[in-house]
Structures are given as C-alpha cells and as structure tokens.
Motif scaffolding. Structure first.
Motif, PDB file in Angstrom:
ATOM      1  N   THR A 164       0.795  -1.225   0.000  1.00 47.08           N
ATOM      2  CA  THR A 164       0.000   0.000   0.000  1.00 47.08           C
ATOM      3  C   THR A 164       0.828   1.275   0.000  1.00 47.08           C
ATOM      4  OG1 THR A 164      -0.136   0.067   2.419  1.00 47.08           O
ATOM      5  CG2 THR A 164      -1.864  -1.156   1.245  1.00 47.08           C
ATOM      6  N   HIS A 165       2.129   1.203   0.306  1.00 45.71           N
ATOM      7  CA  HIS A 165       2.939   2.416   0.407  1.00 45.71           C
ATOM      8  C   HIS A 165       4.407   2.046   0.613  1.00 45.71           C
ATOM      9  CE1 HIS A 165       2.484   1.189   4.571  1.00 45.71           C
ATOM     10  NE2 HIS A 165       3.442   2.031   4.925  1.00 45.71           N
ATOM     11  N   MET A 166       5.279   3.052   0.437  1.00 44.25           N
ATOM     12  CA  MET A 166       6.675   2.965   0.827  1.00 44.25           C
ATOM     13  C   MET A 166       6.892   3.912   1.995  1.00 44.25           C
ATOM     14  SD  MET A 166       9.514   2.853  -2.231  1.00 44.25           S
ATOM     15  CE  MET A 166       8.538   3.705  -3.466  1.00 44.25           C
ATOM     16  N   ARG A 167       7.763   3.541   2.935  1.00 43.73           N
ATOM     17  CA  ARG A 167       8.104   4.472   4.006  1.00 43.73           C
ATOM     18  C   ARG A 167       9.622   4.562   4.151  1.00 43.73           C
ATOM     19  NH1 ARG A 167       5.124   2.558   9.367  1.00 43.73           N
ATOM     20  NH2 ARG A 167       3.370   2.517   7.933  1.00 43.73           N
ATOM     21  N   ILE A 168      10.101   5.809   4.228  1.00 38.67           N
ATOM     22  CA  ILE A 168      11.522   6.109   4.351  1.00 38.67           C
ATOM     23  C   ILE A 168      11.777   6.474   5.806  1.00 38.67           C
ATOM     24  CG2 ILE A 168      13.357   7.726   3.715  1.00 38.67           C
ATOM     25  CD1 ILE A 168      10.513   6.912   1.324  1.00 38.67           C
ATOM     26  N   LYS A 169      12.609   5.701   6.496  1.00 37.09           N
ATOM     27  CA  LYS A 169      12.826   5.878   7.931  1.00 37.09           C
ATOM     28  C   LYS A 169      14.159   6.584   8.184  1.00 37.09           C
ATOM     29  CE  LYS A 169      11.718   2.639  10.765  1.00 37.09           C
ATOM     30  NZ  LYS A 169      11.665   1.317  11.472  1.00 37.09           N
ATOM     31  N   LEU A 170      14.107   7.615   9.036  1.00 37.84           N
ATOM     32  CA  LEU A 170      15.261   8.462   9.313  1.00 37.84           C
ATOM     33  C   LEU A 170      15.526   8.527  10.811  1.00 37.84           C
ATOM     34  CD1 LEU A 170      14.227  11.452   7.010  1.00 37.84           C
ATOM     35  CD2 LEU A 170      15.787   9.602   6.417  1.00 37.84           C
ATOM     36  N   GLU A 171      16.766   8.889  11.163  1.00 38.70           N
ATOM     37  CA  GLU A 171      17.123   9.179  12.552  1.00 38.70           C
ATOM     38  C   GLU A 171      17.855  10.505  12.616  1.00 38.70           C
ATOM     39  OE1 GLU A 171      19.233   6.028  14.437  1.00 38.70           O
ATOM     40  OE2 GLU A 171      17.617   4.546  14.152  1.00 38.70           O
ATOM     41  N   ASP A 172      17.666  11.231  13.718  1.00 38.45           N
ATOM     42  CA  ASP A 172      18.227  12.564  13.902  1.00 38.45           C
ATOM     43  C   ASP A 172      19.615  12.488  14.537  1.00 38.45           C
ATOM     44  OD1 ASP A 172      18.278  15.325  13.877  1.00 38.45           O
ATOM     45  OD2 ASP A 172      17.234  15.509  15.803  1.00 38.45           O
TER      46      ASP A 172
END
Length: 447
Positions: free
Chosen positions: A261-269
């Motif tokens: 249903t979607h792509m998700r791009i995961k980030l860290e600060d």
C-alpha cells in the motif's frame, strides 16, 4: 441485495465477455499468470478479488461496460478510488483486496465494511453508511486490539464524509510494530448535513491536535476484523544506514520499507543538529522512469518526544517489475531549535519572526473568537499551516485545531482561528522556520 450478492451477479455478467474485449481479457489473464509466477510468495485468489481486478480492466477499456456498471454505485466508487491512488490501484489489480460485507446498525443508522486492503503496516477500510437517521455521517473511529484490548503506535486518517451508499475510506497506519492479525473498530456515527474535511485522529504515534468537543453519536457500532496472514506479513526492507548531510544538518537514512500500500523512508536525527527536520520533498524512480510520489493521506509521521519527523511516505513500487529504484531528495523544511516560538499583537498586527515571507495581513474578531489571516506570495507552496500550538498570556496552551487555507493568483493565505480568545497578544509555536530547494538532488540507490 448485499455486497456479496452484487459481486456474484457481476461475476455472472463477466462470464459472457463482450466480443470487442475477447483479446483484451485474454492478454490480461496471461499477464496476471506471468505476474503470479514471478512472485516470491503466494496469495490465495478468491473469485471476488478476481472480479474486482477484471472490473478495473473493463472499466478502463470499455465505455459501455463502465456505463452498465454505474448502476451499482458501490462499484463505480471503487473504480474512482483506485484510479486516484497508484498504490491502491496496483493492489486491486493484483488481487490484494479482502471482501468483507459486514453490516451493523442501530437507531436507524447503518454502516457496512465493504472491503479491506491491508499489509504489514497499513489498513485501508472501505465502507458505506446508510439508514434513515441522517443522509450522511461523520464517522469517529476507535481502534482496539482483538476483544477490545488497548493498543498503541498507530494513527487514524478519516476522509471527507459522503452521502449514504457512497464508498468511503478510513486508513489505520501503524508506526510502531506491525499489523496484528485482528482488530476491533468502534465507530461512532454523527449525523451530518454537509461534507467535512479529512482529519487525523489523535494517537500515540502521530502529532495530535486538540480534539474538538464531539457531538453525541446517533449510533455506536462495533466491527471485529481478522486479516489473512499472507496479506499482513508481506513487505521488504532495504537496509541502508547511510548518513546524509542536508542543508548543514546530519540525518541518518536508516532504511526503506516497501509494502503493497505504500513505501516508508525511515530516518534518525543527529542530536548535535541545530534544527529539526520537518518535511522532505522526495520521490523514487525506477529504471523505466516511473515515479513514485507522495501519496494522498498520510505523508509523514513523527514522535511525541521530538519535533523531528522520522518517517516519510511514498506511493508503492511493490507490484512493479522494476529491478532498480533510486530515491531523489529535492528539498527540506527545518525548524531551528532556537526559533521555535514567535508572537503576534492582535491590535497592531505586529509579529515576531514568520517563515516563508508570511506576514500577518489581517485580524478579525467576532465576539471573543479571533481569526488571523497570514499571507505569503503565491509562488510559495500553499495549503500548509506554519503553526503547531498557541499560548495565551495566562499560560493556556493548546494545539492548533482550527485553521483553513486558500490560494489565489498572487497570494496564499493561512487563516488561524482562536475560539474564546479575549486577549490582544498570542504566542505561536512554528511548524517550520525555513525551507530549502536543493540545486542538485540527493540520489540514493535502493536496489
């Protein structure tokens, strides 16, 4: 006639294919067989899901067939829904639909869960309302675990209400953990006379706005849903662990998750950054030039512990045959840590710092209700609210729960509404302080 009976009737119609579609249907069936052989996992194919895929094909290639199907409003709405969502359209075409047909009613109000499109991280619920209590309803949805247990780490997105009998959608998005094998939906139906805009219900995972007082529901309906594990366990993760320097700030690109249903791009600060990341302009592209852009609905999620936005969404490449995928980052919005609050004088219209060439153009009062009109040049992206919370001189602090926007040929306006506000000054917490369009996009190989 219930929805399952409508589909059986549709299947009987499809048994006799119009002559002009003989070769089209044959090619579609061959293509579907090839796609199934190429998959690395199996999906059970039901007759109803197959009818759904055939329906999408026939609506797009045969006008007479589409006109005939318009006699069934639900199917017509389904065609419209998949046409405007590349990810959900691909899911339907690849038999990724669970027909439900579950109806509950009380006090003259009725609601039917028609279909589910579900994967490991997101649930899309397609439903209709009915009954004599009202011509349409606003549906407030509480999501619980199986048997009514408490769960967390999700957000609920409700879209504009439609008239009874028209297909509508609710999205449940899991930010922490994966989709359970069962959920309970408690739906409160509020009678409406006109349409309402989309809204994100407060949750433990998404930024929450102050919830307005909810009208008394005419009915509270409970739906227990179970999901096929072959739907809820599918997806793949591209591990990256790559540090990026964007606009003088360091961000860790942790991984990219690709679901039906979607792509998700995961980030860290990086805690040493001087600004929090609030938005990214990005898209993915495959070797054939097909772009995967921001979806409708949820495009980013954050955490209640930090203003940093840690997950961004794109349309899904899950069902494509591409072998190479590249992520393009073209711009960003930031919230500087030392400039997160500003102020406005409602009498003189003077303000502190405002982002993006915004100015306080006008202030209007109706009793103790105040409206602040903020204006910026039209070439700036409109439709976004630059404020998160407001704070009154007596220390009262609330999330911005009422605002609107408009764009003309020359200007884009953001209108902030403060109810029961007798004071002449207000402090405003900013959503962002600056934005940058990169001269050279950052490109990351996701293959």
């Amino acid at each position: 006639m219930n929805r399952m009976e409508e589909y059986n009737a549709l299947l009987q119609e499809l048994e006799e294919t119009p002559a002009r579609l003989n070769f089209t249907v044959a090619r579609a069936k061959a293509r579907t067989r090839r796609q199934k052989l190429r998959r690395v996992f199996g999906v059970p194919v039901t007759a109803v899901a197959a009818a759904c895929a055939c329906f999408v094909l026939l609506v797009n290639v045969c006008t007479p067939f589409a006109m005939a199907c318009s006699a069934i409003p639900f199917l017509k709405d389904l065609a419209e829904a998949v046409s405007f969502s590349p990810s959900l359209s691909a899911a339907v075409e690849n038999d990724w639909v669970q027909p439900i047909g579950l109806t509950q009613s009380a006090n003259g109000a009725e609601m039917t869960i028609e279909y589910l499109i579900v994967d490991q991280k997101q649930l899309n619920i397609f439903y209709t309302t009915g009954g004599d209590a009202a011509p349409m309803y606003n549906v407030y949805t509480d999501v619980q675990g199986a048997g009514g247990t408490d769960i967390s780490g999700f957000g609920v997105l409700s879209f504009s209400a439609r008239e009874n009998g028209e297909l509508q959608k609710i999205t449940v998005d899991f930010t922490d953990g994966s989709m359970p094998d069962a959920l309970r939906l408690v739906c409160r139906l509020i009678p409406l006379e006109g349409a309402v805009g989309e809204s994100i219900a407060p949750s433990h995972a998404l930024d929450a706005s102050e919830e307005a007082a909810e009208p008394e529901p005419v009915a509270t309906l409970t739906f227990d849903l179970t999901f096929d594990p072959q739907f809820t366990e599918q997806g793949r993760v591209v591990e990256l662990d790559r540090w990026l320097e964007l606009d003088g700030q360091r961000v860790l690109l942790k991984d990219v998750e690709i679901y039906p249903t979607h792509m998700r791009i995961k980030l860290e600060d990086d805690p040493d950054n001087t600004a929090w990341l609030r938005s990214l302009e990005l898209y993915a592209q495959d070797e054939s030039g097909v772009r995967y852009d921001k979806p409708g609905g949820i495009i980013a999620t954050g955490s209640p512990d930090s203003p940093f936005y840690q997950s961004f969404r794109l349309d899904s490449s899950y069902f494509s045959e591409s072998e190479h995928l590249t992520l393009h980052i073209t711009g960003a919005r930031w919230l500087d840590k030392d400039t997160s609050w500003t102020w406005a004088d409602l009498t003189t219209q003077e303000t502190g710092f405002l982002p993006g060439e915004y100015v306080l153009h006008q202030v209007t009062r109706e009793g103790d209700d105040v409206s602040l009109f903020f204006r910026a040049p039209a070439e700036l992206r409109g439709g976004s609210n630059p404020f998160q919370r407001w704070r009154a001189p007596d220390g009262t602090e609330k999330y911005v729960s009422s605002w609107s926007g408009s764009t003309s040929e020359k200007f884009c306006d953001t209108i902030l509404h403060l109810e029961d506000y007798p004071w002449d000054t207000v402090e405003l917490e900013l959503n962002y302080t600056r934005e940058t369009v990169f001269a050279y996009p950052v490109e990351i190989d996701l293959s």
